[in-house]
Structures are given as C-alpha cells and as structure tokens.
Design a protein around this motif. Structure first.
Motif, short mmCIF file in Angstrom:
data_model
loop_
_atom_site.label_atom_id
_atom_site.label_comp_id
_atom_site.label_asym_id
_atom_site.label_seq_id
_atom_site.Cartn_x
_atom_site.Cartn_y
_atom_site.Cartn_z
N THR A 120 0.95 -1.25 0.01
CA THR A 120 0.18 0.10 -0.01
C THR A 120 1.05 1.32 0.31
N GLY A 121 0.57 2.61 -0.36
CA GLY A 121 1.17 3.56 -0.38
C GLY A 121 0.94 4.26 1.34
N GLU A 122 0.42 3.55 2.04
CA GLU A 122 0.64 4.17 3.03
C GLU A 122 1.81 4.70 4.00
N ASN A 123 3.05 3.67 3.65
CA ASN A 123 4.84 4.17 3.89
C ASN A 123 5.37 4.32 3.40
N ARG A 124 4.46 4.92 1.82
CA ARG A 124 5.70 5.21 0.96
C ARG A 124 5.76 6.57 1.07
N GLN A 125 4.73 8.20 1.38
CA GLN A 125 5.12 9.54 1.01
C GLN A 125 6.21 9.49 2.80
N LEU A 126 6.80 11.17 2.43
CA LEU A 126 7.81 10.89 3.59
C LEU A 126 6.09 11.58 5.21
N PRO A 127 6.48 11.65 6.20
CA PRO A 127 5.59 12.39 6.69
C PRO A 127 6.12 13.47 6.77
N ARG A 128 5.62 14.68 7.35
CA ARG A 128 5.79 16.20 8.17
C ARG A 128 7.12 16.48 9.12
N HIS A 129 7.97 17.40 8.32
CA HIS A 129 8.98 17.14 9.41
C HIS A 129 8.37 17.41 10.81
N PRO A 130 9.60 17.40 12.20
CA PRO A 130 8.88 18.07 12.91
C PRO A 130 9.75 19.77 12.89
N GLY A 131 9.28 20.32 13.86
CA GLY A 131 9.28 21.54 14.34
C GLY A 131 8.68 22.43 14.54
N MET A 132 9.43 24.26 14.08
CA MET A 132 7.69 24.89 14.21
C MET A 132 7.68 25.57 12.57
N LEU A 133 6.50 25.63 12.60
CA LEU A 133 5.46 26.22 11.92
C LEU A 133 4.96 26.79 11.64
N ILE A 134 5.12 28.04 10.79
CA ILE A 134 3.98 29.04 11.10
C ILE A 134 3.69 29.23 9.76
N ALA A 135 2.54 28.96 9.27
CA ALA A 135 1.14 29.21 8.33
C ALA A 135 -0.07 30.57 8.81
N VAL A 136 -0.22 30.45 7.28
CA VAL A 136 -0.90 31.96 7.03
C VAL A 136 -1.87 31.45 5.84
N ALA A 137 -3.36 31.74 6.53
CA ALA A 137 -4.63 31.83 5.65
C ALA A 137 -4.21 32.65 4.54
N LEU A 138 -4.89 32.42 3.09
CA LEU A 138 -5.29 33.19 2.08
C LEU A 138 -6.35 33.73 1.91
N SER A 139 -6.15 34.64 0.98
CA SER A 139 -8.06 35.31 0.10
C SER A 139 -7.64 34.94 -0.72
N GLY A 140 -6.82 35.02 -1.22
CA GLY A 140 -6.32 35.13 -3.14
C GLY A 140 -5.36 34.76 -3.37
N LEU A 141 -5.09 34.98 -4.74
CA LEU A 141 -3.59 34.76 -5.09
C LEU A 141 -3.20 35.83 -5.19
N ASP A 142 -3.11 36.59 -5.07
CA ASP A 142 -2.05 37.09 -5.00
C ASP A 142 -0.93 37.70 -3.41
N GLU A 143 -2.01 37.28 -2.39
CA GLU A 143 -1.47 36.68 -1.34
C GLU A 143 -0.52 35.54 -1.16
N ARG A 144 -1.07 34.44 -1.91
CA ARG A 144 -0.27 33.72 -2.39
C ARG A 144 1.16 33.85 -2.47
N GLU A 145 1.38 34.10 -3.34
CA GLU A 145 2.97 34.55 -4.15
C GLU A 145 3.69 36.41 -2.64
N ARG A 146 3.07 36.88 -1.60
CA ARG A 146 3.54 37.84 -0.97
C ARG A 146 3.56 36.63 0.35
N ALA A 147 2.71 35.92 0.40
CA ALA A 147 3.42 34.81 1.68
C ALA A 147 4.61 34.10 0.91
#
Length: 184
Positions: A120-147
């Motif tokens: 099965t493919g369950e073990n094939r993909q690498l899991p999320r890396h540990p560490g500090m994560l910062i995330a931002v919610a976008l409201s449009g494509l222009d914000e994606r590029e800025r982020a």
C-alpha cells in the motif's frame, strides 16, 4: 476553509521574525498560526499514545501468528506423541505448548523484508517534518505570492500548501498525519 501556506523553521526566533514579516506583508495576526509539530509517532492522538491504532507495516502479523501457532502446536504435539515413551503422557501437551510458542515466531516470516516493495502507499510518502511551523490563511492568489516571498526570503524550509481554517491565530483542523503538499 481557505488555502494555507506554511513553512518550517528550526528556532522560535525565526518564527517570530516570520510572523512580523507576514504582518508587514499585509496579513492580519488572526490569520497567522505558529506552533511546534512533533516527530511522527509522537502526536499523542490516542489515549495510549502514538498516532495510529496499529502500524501500517504490521497488517499481516495476526495471520502469521495464527498460522505459526497452529503449525507449531501440531508439529510439537506430533513430536511429543512420538517421544511419549520417554516423556510420559505429558509429552504431547508440552510438545504442543512449546511448538505453539515457537511457531508463533513464524509471524516474523510475514514481515516485509528489507527492500521489498510496499503493498500500500501508506508508508511510501514522507511524513511532515518536525519543528516550528508558521502558517497563514490566504484570501486570494496575490496573497499566495506575498506569503511565499516572505517565507522564502526568511529561509523557511519545507514550505507546504494545504486547505484548512485558521481563526484567531489557531489552525483548527490541522492534521499532523496528513501528507504535506510541498511548494517549490
């Protein structure tokens, strides 16, 4: 739900600088979330700890144990019966018990050998890396590029894109087990 861009950093100071940069890029603080992502297996998603009820690589173990106990007990009882003149009437019973125990080790035969392809493919993909994560919610494509520009400029690693809800600085539906979709 909205599109979310997230980047990993090693230090809290780097996350603090990224938060300032994202705010300077026009993102309100309520749409920015930062937190520590534990290593795989240490997300404590179950009462007894861990991330999953069972290891994906151990799916065939119960069948292997059942086969091993059955075959081992039969062989042990046969050997015990054949030696009953020397071992007495308990020979077949002891033989069956010892054979069943040794046969249960047959389950190792059901384990995936090194280099064997995954079923099965369950073990094939690498899991999320540990560490500090910062995330931002976008409201449009222009914000994606800025982020993306802000996170790249500050040296974020493993920048990923996801769908979710960040409200009041908290990523409510974050799933540490989801496979991240990395952004180049």
């Amino acid at each position: 739900m909205s599109r979310i861009i997230a980047g990993h950093f090693q230090l809290q100071d780097e996350v603090a600088a990224a938060r300032v940069a994202l705010k300077q890029a026009g993102f309100p603080d309520s749409r920015i979330s930062s937190f520590f992502v534990n290593q795989p297996g240490q997300h404590d998603l179950h009462a007894l700890g861990g991330d999953r009820d069972a290891s994906p690589g151990a799916r065939e173990t119960p069948e292997g144990i059942a086969e091993g106990v059955s075959v081992g007990a039969a062989v042990g009882a046969g050997i015990g019966a054949a030696t009953s003149l020397a071992t007495g009437p308990l020979g077949p019973v002891v033989g069956a018990l010892v054979g069943g125990h040794v046969g249960s080790l047959y389950s190792f035969n059901k384990m995936k050998d090194a280099g064997e392809a995954e079923k099965t493919g369950e073990n094939r993909q690498l899991p999320r890396h540990p560490g500090m994560l910062i995330a931002v919610a976008l409201s449009g494509l222009d914000e994606r590029e800025r982020a993306l520009e802000a996170l790249h400029r500050l040296g974020a690693q493993h920048i990923e894109e996801a769908e979710g809800t960040i409200a009041n600085g908290d990523w409510h539906d974050f799933d540490p087990l989801s496979i991240p979709v990395l952004v180049a």
